[in-house]
Design a protein around this motif. Sequence first.
Motif, PDB file in Angstrom:
ATOM      1  N   PHE A 195      42.133  37.273  41.187  1.00 24.46           N
ATOM      2  CA  PHE A 195      40.996  37.785  40.426  1.00 24.46           C
ATOM      3  C   PHE A 195      39.941  36.714  40.189  1.00 24.46           C
ATOM      4  O   PHE A 195      38.782  37.011  39.949  1.00 24.46           O
ATOM      5  CB  PHE A 195      41.483  38.333  39.081  1.00 24.46           C
ATOM      6  N   ARG A 251      44.094  41.643  44.632  1.00 23.71           N
ATOM      7  CA  ARG A 251      43.146  41.790  43.527  1.00 23.71           C
ATOM      8  C   ARG A 251      43.729  41.294  42.212  1.00 23.71           C
ATOM      9  O   ARG A 251      43.016  40.748  41.369  1.00 23.71           O
ATOM     10  CB  ARG A 251      42.734  43.250  43.395  1.00 23.71           C
ATOM     11  N   ARG A 252      45.040  41.485  42.023  1.00 23.96           N
ATOM     12  CA  ARG A 252      45.663  41.040  40.791  1.00 23.96           C
ATOM     13  C   ARG A 252      45.886  39.523  40.783  1.00 23.96           C
ATOM     14  O   ARG A 252      45.704  38.875  39.737  1.00 23.96           O
ATOM     15  CB  ARG A 252      47.003  41.765  40.615  1.00 23.96           C
ATOM     16  N   GLN A 291      36.933  38.266  45.288  1.00 25.97           N
ATOM     17  CA  GLN A 291      37.187  39.352  44.357  1.00 25.97           C
ATOM     18  C   GLN A 291      36.032  39.545  43.384  1.00 25.97           C
ATOM     19  O   GLN A 291      35.760  40.661  42.947  1.00 25.97           O
ATOM     20  CB  GLN A 291      38.492  39.084  43.587  1.00 25.97           C
TER      21      GLN A 291
END
Length: 283
Positions: free
Chosen positions: A274, A270-271, A279
Amino acid sequence: MAVVTALRPRSIARTETAPRARRTIPPLPAAARPIVWGPTVVALVLVGLAWQAVAAGNPYILPRLPAVGTAFLADPLLFVSNAWATLQIALLGLVYGFGVAFVLAVLTSEFTLLRRAIMPLASVLNVTPVVALAPGLVVAFGFGMAPKVIVTAIITFFPVLANVSTGLRSVQGPVLDVFHTLQASRLEVLRRLRIPSAMPYTIAALRVTLPLSVVGAVVAEFVAAGSSTGLGTVIKTSAANSQLAQMYAAIGCLALLGVLMLAVITAFERRLLFWHESQQRRR
């Protein structure tokens, strides 16, 4: 005064009498919504009830859940220390397997002849039972950590190679034509286009291989001679001594270890991704 008020436009009158806008409450994160975690909790409760029902009538097959918890609390240091030993093997094997597979994926994506030579050999290695290789690895590398790390690396090698090589070769044609128009070198195309485009495939491979590395470490502890530490050894010893509660406590530690590793790679995904469409849809 009453005449002036009557001549005002309706829009102005509505604006003056309109109530103030209420402050919007930000939505809860996905993990805090009952619709997200509720089904998981219900499923775990049902599995626990089914476990207890089976264990009540078959104590020699399944121990009761309280007995498993008691076995863990009786000596938690035993499980923590052996979980750390298994995690070391899993991470080392994953690092070596991922590193070699990533380099080979880059090379095979750039050179067609190399891909035709390596991919069949990698497929043969993937379908070869790794349990059959373990005794030979023990003879070659001794009774230490090396054979277990190699077994884990072999298990995690092919998923990374297949996913990353697919991602490197899945670059869209028009984008690649733009780079060729700008006279970008092969290294620039690889660094600025192919590797970023392959990141979703790489993370997908890690989602598979991170928990799989734990499986590989346990398999290595099962089959490698001279193994004295690790949750696999605890499971093997407990089964031999008919200590079912201790055995399932070790299995529960392995499951928790796999879940934690999967949670870490999910947060990393997710980081890092993004910007990716997958996502954006989650949000």
